[in-house]
Write an enzyme that holds these catalytic residues in place. Structure first.
Site: not given
Lengths: 557, 557
Positions: B147, B201, B240, B373
């Site tokens: 992710h 998701d 991130h 995603h």
């Protein structure tokens, strides 16, 4: 309205150019051109407010620099009939009704319909591509351009000081639905003769390549309609005649009738049909109240609301607040762009429609929209064909203006002749030489309810505070001699809602503060109210960690 | 908080699954799993407010259905460290501090740092991919997923009723920066053993194809930095780690040092470095206060604010409200997505930076961001590898859930086994059979200043009215017997700002209305205040064409 700097006297034979709106923003396009005591206006549009300007209906160009000079205005050239180019006209004509409006047949018909709502009948001069008119010191030549509304014109302005070519909004669809091309032959001829200043639409200057043809959408619309067992609802802009034409054609291909919905859609398409810009086969249009009685697979509803406007047809359908129900087997097509800032509203509607069971087709999942503006590739063609001496990008946010300027420079316009300026920049042209000579202050002129220019940025700041924090008001009458409270305190709060009982905590504090203040010699009602403000402010900040607007009123009895 | 429907008693051996947040919205992800009297929670995130929810700080999942059962909660599994998955934990733990938190090393470190600010030290259980834990009736197996934050986990839950595989947020980067792949071998093995319910998701389910690798960004960053003569500022999400790693690597390649800016960026990267998730060569990081003394071409500032948040570093730089000045020769890179709703704020910053002379590189003009995603293509792989019996799409707006369900059906999950449901749906699994058995009401729980769940939707409606229309308050004290005004009326208005003098118009009207009401027998203060409300309301609507909030207070003396 901001007070503008006094403009200096203009030497004879010098052309002064001031962009009053549309530079650094998308909307309220307007520019003035002045020479030898006469002024020409090009466009007078509105800007739609952002989320930081709650409650505002419209934003107008700031005409402070021209409002005392309206007797000198020879006319307003309207390049096309979009709101961001004509929406400000009624507010300007309210100040002086007889300023002539110059534009194409469709443009003037749309602005006249708008003026009728304001009970103004304007003086107009209808022009068409190729036509030349002399208005005082301005020789105007109109040039056909292609855009997302028919009958758009660029204007070439010749004065004693030199020439300007202003594109209005345009693109260069090479297969336009009405076969009316942007007239590159005219651009070439004018370029050959020498264009001093080129003012070109910057909206899509950041987009590489070429804007696809409007014609590409027709087959997609027809395909989506053919695959829909139930109703079809298409939402788009209410002045996009060619888009509506394609929806009508696709409906007819699929044996469906079309119901137009939404006041502006019905009005504008009525005008377009009357003037021959929209071709509707006999018996295709049907009133939407009758259309609901047709079988679902025999009807296309053409509506407004593609930007998620809460009162428009599409929002009301999505919210089950309209006689048209959309569900399983039905398709909704958003044949439109998604204007930045509207994403949440539009996706809220898309989600609601999908939840109702409808298939939703939009720009992100099918080719149902093309832009109305020239992309970088088309702009480069224009600069190369026209070879202007100077360039001032218009129509766009700062990033768009900079991108347009970049294209100008790539094409060979010298960097020092490329003006990336803001609203209110003052340019002068003399003997074909252009330079920026000044800057006047430009403010936002807010239309808000019945008021124009009354609401200030300070009011909007208050609104934002009220929105984020709510308010608390405290009213009390005190005995002048002692500071004892004789009426109240009456405490009201909205938007941050502590329990009523919470206020009981602060009442003794208010009494104590007032008594101390009076005993300390404070008598003035204003100063006593400030004592209350501080007391309540401290309490609410500490206790609730909020900073509501505080309205204290203390009256001495 | 909305009152939830009383949940029925659950039969022994039946698993009840309730998604409490994240379905029909992007954020506040949370689901509860209950069997044999014990409850497992997966994730507890926050949702960020929209423009229709002004002043709200955060929105929490509605835990009404579980708040009286906290003693039965065996633990909270946190799939990864993003706010929309962990942000609600402090508010839940305030109710019961000793609920164990289960997650990976980085996830727990991030949530612990957050809890420290709330002065909570949690009970934790650190797990890693492949690990199996039994929590009461729940056997949990953790599976590595990739992710936009390291150390994310999917969780496979085995109960007496059957099995659930919950992905958390994930994608399937096949060349991840840390070589930690989404573990398709585990997905395959679990699928082989039989996954009853797959909860995947949905965020990118509408996006066709495959999400590109994070690795693709590195060379672009390095290229942009190498071509920048001045300073470089990169803005991205503060958690991130891999994006920051790539910025650090690109800086080092170009002989530049890196200054981290923004409280959350500094905190999160400190944690990531300490735990070995971020690899910083000796001497590369420098405090930003010292960095300003380096030559411009020797520094990269890594900041927060990529979504246009007004108080974040990037906004302050753009507004000249920060010690770092950005101008000609400098480059700003927005290495981030553009979350819908933030467009205006982000473009406002981009325009301001360009106006300052900076080169601005963002997703729309360079390949400086990839999503975190799985796109439609990757989801299809998952469904095909896992072959679940049932699917309940999670994490996304309704359109995303529907798109994910479409992929499930394409892969062979029967339509009747594919549940597109909303927050509060009650699912039961028994003997590997899943069905939707009910729906509980789910409300928005607003964090607003120091309050949690106090602000209601009615308050927000008030705030929107205050924002759009402002308010007018009228205080007056009247003589009970006659209705004569003895104090006031004191009229205050904010947000729509008529001139003070305008109020003089309405004062005689208020006196007249009050006198008539008292003479007509009205005595009640509330009713008299309504008389004032109507009088002022009529006047302001007619005169100003506005509908401000009206706060009338009449006190009888």
């Amino acid at each position: 309205m901001t007070t503008s700097t006094e403009l200096p006297k203009l030497a004879k034979g010098t052309l002064r150019i001031i962009p009053l709106g549309g530079l650094g923003e998308v909307g309220r396009n307007m520019a003035t051109f002045e020479i030898d005591g006469k002024i020409l206006i090009v466009d007078c549009g509105v800007l739609f407010p952002e989320e930081t300007q709650p409650g505002v209906d419209l934003i107008l160009p700031d005409i402070d620099s021209v409002k005392d000079r309206l007797d000198d205005v020879v006319g307003i050239v309207l390049t096309h009939g979009h709101e961001d180019h004509i929406g400000g006209v009624p507010y300007l004509l309210r100040l002086k009704r007889d300023i002539p409006l110059i534009g194409s047949e469709l443009t003037l018909a749309l602005v006249e319909a708008k003026l009728k709502e304001h009970r103004i009948k304007p003086f107009t001069l209808t022009v068409e591509e190729g036509q030349v008119e002399q208005l005082g010191p301005f020789r105007l030549e109109f040039v056909a351009v292609n855009h997302s509304i028919p009958d758009a014109l660029a204007v070439h302005i010749t004065t004693a000081a030199g020439t300007v070519l202003h594109t209005g909004d345009f693109k260069m669809d090479q297969l336009p639905l009405d076969d009316r091309l942007t007239d590159l032959r005219a651009f070439a001829r004018l370029g050959e003769e020498g264009v001093d200043l080129f003012m070109a639409d910057s909206t899509n200057a950041e987009v590489p390549g070429f804007t696809p043809t409007e014609r590409a959408i027709g087959p997609v619309l027809s395909d989506v309609i053919s695959k829909t067992p139930g109703k079809v609802v298409v939402a788009s802009f209410s002045s996009h005649v060619h888009r509506v034409q394609q929806v009508i054609d696709a409906a007819v291909e699929n044996g469906r009738r079309v119901a137009l919905m939404g006041r502006s859609m019905v009005r504008n398409m009525g005008i377009a049909e009357d003037l021959g810009y929209l071709d509707v086969p006999e018996g295709v249009l049907i009133d939407h109240r009758k259309a609901v009685n047709l079988p679902d697979d025999k009807i296309v509803f053409m509506s407004t609301g593609s930007q998620g406007e809460p009162m428009a047809v599409l929002s009301r359908i999505a919210a089950h607040n309209h006689q048209i129900e959309v569900g399983e087997g039905d398709t909704v097509i958003l044949a439109s762009s998604l204007i930045p800032g509207n994403e949440n509203s539009v996706f809220r509607i898309i989600n609601a429609l999908i939840k109702n069971g409808a298939n939703v087709v939009h720009k992100a999942n099918a080719n149902v929209h093309v832009s109305g503006h020239a992309s970088a590739g088309e702009l480069l063609y224009c600069y190369n064909i026209i070879e202007p001496e100077y360039a001032m990008p218009v129509h766009g946010e700062f990033r768009h203006l900079v991108a347009n300027a970049g294209i100008a420079k790539q094409s060979g316009v010298p960097a020092e002749n490329t003006f990336v300026v803001e609203n209110g920049a003052v340019l002068e042209m003399r003997d074909h030489q252009v330079r920026v000579v000044g800057q006047i202050d430009i403010g936002f002129v807010y239309v808000d309810g019945s008021t124009v220019g009354t609401i200030t940025d300070a009011d909007l700041k208050d609104r934002r505070i009220l929105a984020e924090e709510g308010f608390i008001s405290i009213f009390t009458v005190v005995e002048a001699a002692t500071g004892n409270i004789v009426v109240g305190p009456e405490i009201h709060a909205r938007g941050f809602a502590p329990e009523e009982a919470v206020f009981d905590d602060i009442i003794p504090g208010i009494q104590k503060a007032l008594k101390e203040a009076v005993e300390g010699g404070t008598r003035d009602q204003y100063q006593l109210s400030q004592v209350v403000r501080r007391t309540v402010g401290r309490w609410v900040n500490t206790k609730l960690k909020r900073k509501p607007m505080i309205i204290p009123v203390v009256i001495e009895a």
